[in-house]
Design a protein around this motif. Structure first.
Motif, PDB file in Angstrom:
ATOM      1  N   LEU A 103       0.853  -1.174   0.000  1.00  0.00           N
ATOM      2  CA  LEU A 103       0.000   0.000   0.000  1.00  0.00           C
ATOM      3  C   LEU A 103       0.897   1.234   0.000  1.00  0.00           C
ATOM      4  CD1 LEU A 103      -1.766  -2.332   1.342  1.00  0.00           C
ATOM      5  CD2 LEU A 103      -3.104  -0.484   2.351  1.00  0.00           C
ATOM      6  N   LYS A 104       0.674   2.112  -0.949  1.00  0.00           N
ATOM      7  CA  LYS A 104       1.471   3.321  -1.077  1.00  0.00           C
ATOM      8  C   LYS A 104       0.567   4.545  -0.997  1.00  0.00           C
ATOM      9  CE  LYS A 104       5.548   1.428  -1.883  1.00  0.00           C
ATOM     10  NZ  LYS A 104       6.690   1.610  -0.954  1.00  0.00           N
ATOM     11  N   GLN A 105       0.758   5.333   0.077  1.00  0.00           N
ATOM     12  CA  GLN A 105       0.023   6.592   0.242  1.00  0.00           C
ATOM     13  C   GLN A 105      -1.498   6.405   0.105  1.00  0.00           C
ATOM     14  OE1 GLN A 105       1.742   9.995   0.797  1.00  0.00           O
ATOM     15  NE2 GLN A 105       2.861   8.263   1.662  1.00  0.00           N
ATOM     16  N   VAL A 106      -1.998   5.310   0.627  1.00  0.00           N
ATOM     17  CA  VAL A 106      -3.425   5.015   0.519  1.00  0.00           C
ATOM     18  C   VAL A 106      -4.229   5.928   1.449  1.00  0.00           C
ATOM     19  CG1 VAL A 106      -5.203   3.286   0.972  1.00  0.00           C
ATOM     20  CG2 VAL A 106      -3.126   2.646  -0.255  1.00  0.00           C
ATOM     21  N   THR A 107      -5.181   6.634   0.864  1.00  0.00           N
ATOM     22  CA  THR A 107      -5.996   7.596   1.598  1.00  0.00           C
ATOM     23  C   THR A 107      -7.469   7.340   1.314  1.00  0.00           C
ATOM     24  OG1 THR A 107      -4.265   9.287   1.498  1.00  0.00           O
ATOM     25  CG2 THR A 107      -6.507  10.060   1.924  1.00  0.00           C
ATOM     26  N   LYS A 108      -8.286   7.406   2.363  1.00  0.00           N
ATOM     27  CA  LYS A 108      -9.731   7.273   2.227  1.00  0.00           C
ATOM     28  C   LYS A 108     -10.396   8.463   2.905  1.00  0.00           C
ATOM     29  CE  LYS A 108     -13.776   5.509   1.350  1.00  0.00           C
ATOM     30  NZ  LYS A 108     -14.306   5.479  -0.032  1.00  0.00           N
ATOM     31  N   ILE A 109     -11.123   9.253   2.117  1.00  0.00           N
ATOM     32  CA  ILE A 109     -11.817  10.434   2.634  1.00  0.00           C
ATOM     33  C   ILE A 109     -13.310  10.275   2.382  1.00  0.00           C
ATOM     34  CG2 ILE A 109     -12.096  12.940   2.441  1.00  0.00           C
ATOM     35  CD1 ILE A 109      -9.189  13.073   1.497  1.00  0.00           C
ATOM     36  N   ILE A 110     -14.095  10.510   3.419  1.00  0.00           N
ATOM     37  CA  ILE A 110     -15.548  10.439   3.314  1.00  0.00           C
ATOM     38  C   ILE A 110     -16.124  11.833   3.477  1.00  0.00           C
ATOM     39  CG2 ILE A 110     -17.658   9.514   4.346  1.00  0.00           C
ATOM     40  CD1 ILE A 110     -16.105   7.062   5.169  1.00  0.00           C
ATOM     41  N   GLU A 111     -16.982  12.225   2.549  1.00  0.00           N
ATOM     42  CA  GLU A 111     -17.625  13.533   2.628  1.00  0.00           C
ATOM     43  C   GLU A 111     -18.857  13.452   3.517  1.00  0.00           C
ATOM     44  OE1 GLU A 111     -18.477  15.126  -1.177  1.00  0.00           O
ATOM     45  OE2 GLU A 111     -16.390  15.079  -1.869  1.00  0.00           O
ATOM     46  N   ASN A 112     -18.914  14.345   4.504  1.00  0.00           N
ATOM     47  CA  ASN A 112     -20.058  14.390   5.406  1.00  0.00           C
ATOM     48  C   ASN A 112     -21.104  15.382   4.905  1.00  0.00           C
ATOM     49  OD1 ASN A 112     -18.840  12.581   7.196  1.00  0.00           O
ATOM     50  ND2 ASN A 112     -17.688  14.213   8.191  1.00  0.00           N
ATOM     51  N   GLU A 113     -22.288  15.335   5.516  1.00  0.00           N
ATOM     52  CA  GLU A 113     -23.364  16.246   5.111  1.00  0.00           C
ATOM     53  C   GLU A 113     -22.998  17.707   5.355  1.00  0.00           C
ATOM     54  OE1 GLU A 113     -26.887  15.067   7.083  1.00  0.00           O
ATOM     55  OE2 GLU A 113     -27.053  13.131   6.039  1.00  0.00           O
ATOM     56  N   SER A 114     -22.108  17.937   6.309  1.00  0.00           N
ATOM     57  CA  SER A 114     -21.695  19.311   6.630  1.00  0.00           C
ATOM     58  C   SER A 114     -20.639  19.826   5.663  1.00  0.00           C
ATOM     59  CB  SER A 114     -21.130  19.360   8.052  1.00  0.00           C
ATOM     60  OG  SER A 114     -20.004  18.505   8.178  1.00  0.00           O
ATOM     61  N   ASP A 115     -20.355  19.025   4.608  1.00  0.00           N
ATOM     62  CA  ASP A 115     -19.364  19.379   3.598  1.00  0.00           C
ATOM     63  C   ASP A 115     -17.931  19.366   4.145  1.00  0.00           C
ATOM     64  OD1 ASP A 115     -21.243  19.680   1.612  1.00  0.00           O
ATOM     65  OD2 ASP A 115     -21.590  21.788   2.085  1.00  0.00           O
ATOM     66  N   LYS A 116     -17.777  18.806   5.333  1.00  0.00           N
ATOM     67  CA  LYS A 116     -16.440  18.662   5.890  1.00  0.00           C
ATOM     68  C   LYS A 116     -15.950  17.244   5.609  1.00  0.00           C
ATOM     69  CE  LYS A 116     -16.866  22.036   9.638  1.00  0.00           C
ATOM     70  NZ  LYS A 116     -16.803  22.244  11.108  1.00  0.00           N
ATOM     71  N   ASN A 117     -14.761  17.142   5.067  1.00  0.00           N
ATOM     72  CA  ASN A 117     -14.217  15.831   4.734  1.00  0.00           C
ATOM     73  C   ASN A 117     -13.683  15.129   5.975  1.00  0.00           C
ATOM     74  OD1 ASN A 117     -14.816  16.220   2.065  1.00  0.00           O
ATOM     75  ND2 ASN A 117     -12.804  17.031   1.544  1.00  0.00           N
ATOM     76  N   ASN A 118     -13.945  13.842   6.065  1.00  0.00           N
ATOM     77  CA  ASN A 118     -13.479  13.037   7.184  1.00  0.00           C
ATOM     78  C   ASN A 118     -12.445  12.045   6.659  1.00  0.00           C
ATOM     79  OD1 ASN A 118     -13.201  11.800   9.637  1.00  0.00           O
ATOM     80  ND2 ASN A 118     -15.137  10.694   9.542  1.00  0.00           N
ATOM     81  N   THR A 119     -11.188  12.231   7.039  1.00  0.00           N
ATOM     82  CA  THR A 119     -10.109  11.367   6.566  1.00  0.00           C
ATOM     83  C   THR A 119     -10.043  10.117   7.434  1.00  0.00           C
ATOM     84  OG1 THR A 119      -8.836  13.278   5.794  1.00  0.00           O
ATOM     85  CG2 THR A 119      -7.643  11.202   6.076  1.00  0.00           C
ATOM     86  N   ILE A 120     -10.384   8.968   6.851  1.00  0.00           N
ATOM     87  CA  ILE A 120     -10.390   7.698   7.588  1.00  0.00           C
ATOM     88  C   ILE A 120      -9.027   7.015   7.501  1.00  0.00           C
ATOM     89  CG2 ILE A 120     -11.605   5.532   7.918  1.00  0.00           C
ATOM     90  CD1 ILE A 120     -13.343   7.996   8.287  1.00  0.00           C
TER      91      ILE A 120
END
Length: 260
Positions: free
Chosen positions: A7-24
């Motif tokens: 895994l190289k630089q694997v990023t998962k971001i979820i967009e919330n209803e408040s338009d704020k991104n949540n980096t998992i």
């Protein structure tokens, strides 16, 4: 040991209803070598299950690269990766078909990854092999070959899930807190069985656990995740120097950071 999964630089971001991104997952770098047995620790929300979901393809990553034996699989669907990845979940109900018998579940697992054809099931031909396999577990599962899986105890059902997942020897075995829903005695028995199967079949494995004793006892590497990042990646020698008190201190530091 050769590199199995990278895994190289694997990023998962979820967009919330408040338009704020949540980096998992936050730019995770991880190399898994053939024969590794890696225990994965981390508090709630650390990114452990999302890491597994990214590896299996059940959740697409936002960015980064995933390679298996040097071949890019980042965009491969989950069913294609299932040919070489096996997973046992925390919930005993998730790994088996409840209306099918133990024997039928094992037969289904035996044909995992094969093309589907209208052929005789050949249950009788596999009966003795399945009976011996179930007897190796030590919890009476061999006496329930004709029992629908939904009627089994949680421990028996989770043992069956483990047998099914390892029957065709996956290249990579993912254990997602697979003993967490069981009582202490059953959990200990299943963990002993798990370790025996990994060693005998020489499997490569990642195991998420909240049991710190298991994280220290099993495996040749220990990973600690925090806020979507791999904060520690300890080899066998480094892991052997750790005590339970050391792990508790690490988790206390993690909790302190989360409250800042």
């Amino acid at each position: 040991m050769s590199r199995l999964l990278e895994l190289k630089q694997v990023t998962k971001i979820i967009e919330n209803e408040s338009d704020k991104n949540n980096t998992i997952l936050d730019h995770v770098d991880l190399t898994i070598r053939e024969g590794d047995f890696i225990t994965v620790l981390g508090g709630n929300g650390a990114g452990k299950s999302t890491l597994f979901n990214s590896i299996t393809g059940s959740q697409p990553v936002t960015s980064g690269r995933i390679a298996f034996n040097g071949k890019p699989v980042t965009n491969w669907p989950e069913e294609k990766r299932a040919r070489f990845i096996g997973r046992v979940f925390q919930d005993p109900k998730m790994g088996t078909a409840p209306r099918m018998t133990v024997e039928e579940n094992l037969l289904l697992a035996l044909k995992r990854g094969q093309k589907r054809h209208f052929l005789p099931r050949k249950l009788k031909e596999n009966h003795e092999d399945f009976k011996q396999l179930c007897a190796s577990v030590g919890n009476g599962l061999e006496h329930h070959l004709d029992t629908p899986t939904g009627h089994l105890s949680g421990g028996q059902r989770q043992s069956l899930s483990l047998l099914m997942t390892t029957l065709t020897q996956p290249d990579l075995l993912l254990l997602d807190e697979h003993t967490a829903a069981l009582d202490p005695k059953t959990s200990k028995r299943l963990m002993t069985l798990t370790n025996q199967m990994i060693q005998q079949k020489e499997l490569t494995c990642l195991m998420i656990t909240h049991r710190m004793e298991d994280a220290l006892t099993y495996g040749n590497r220990l990973i600690l995740m925090e806020n979507g990042k791999v904060k520690l990646d300890l080899n066998q020698e480094e892991k052997d120097k750790l005590t339970l008190e050391d792990l508790f201190v690490l988790f206390e530091k993690e909790d302190a950071l989360e409250t800042v």
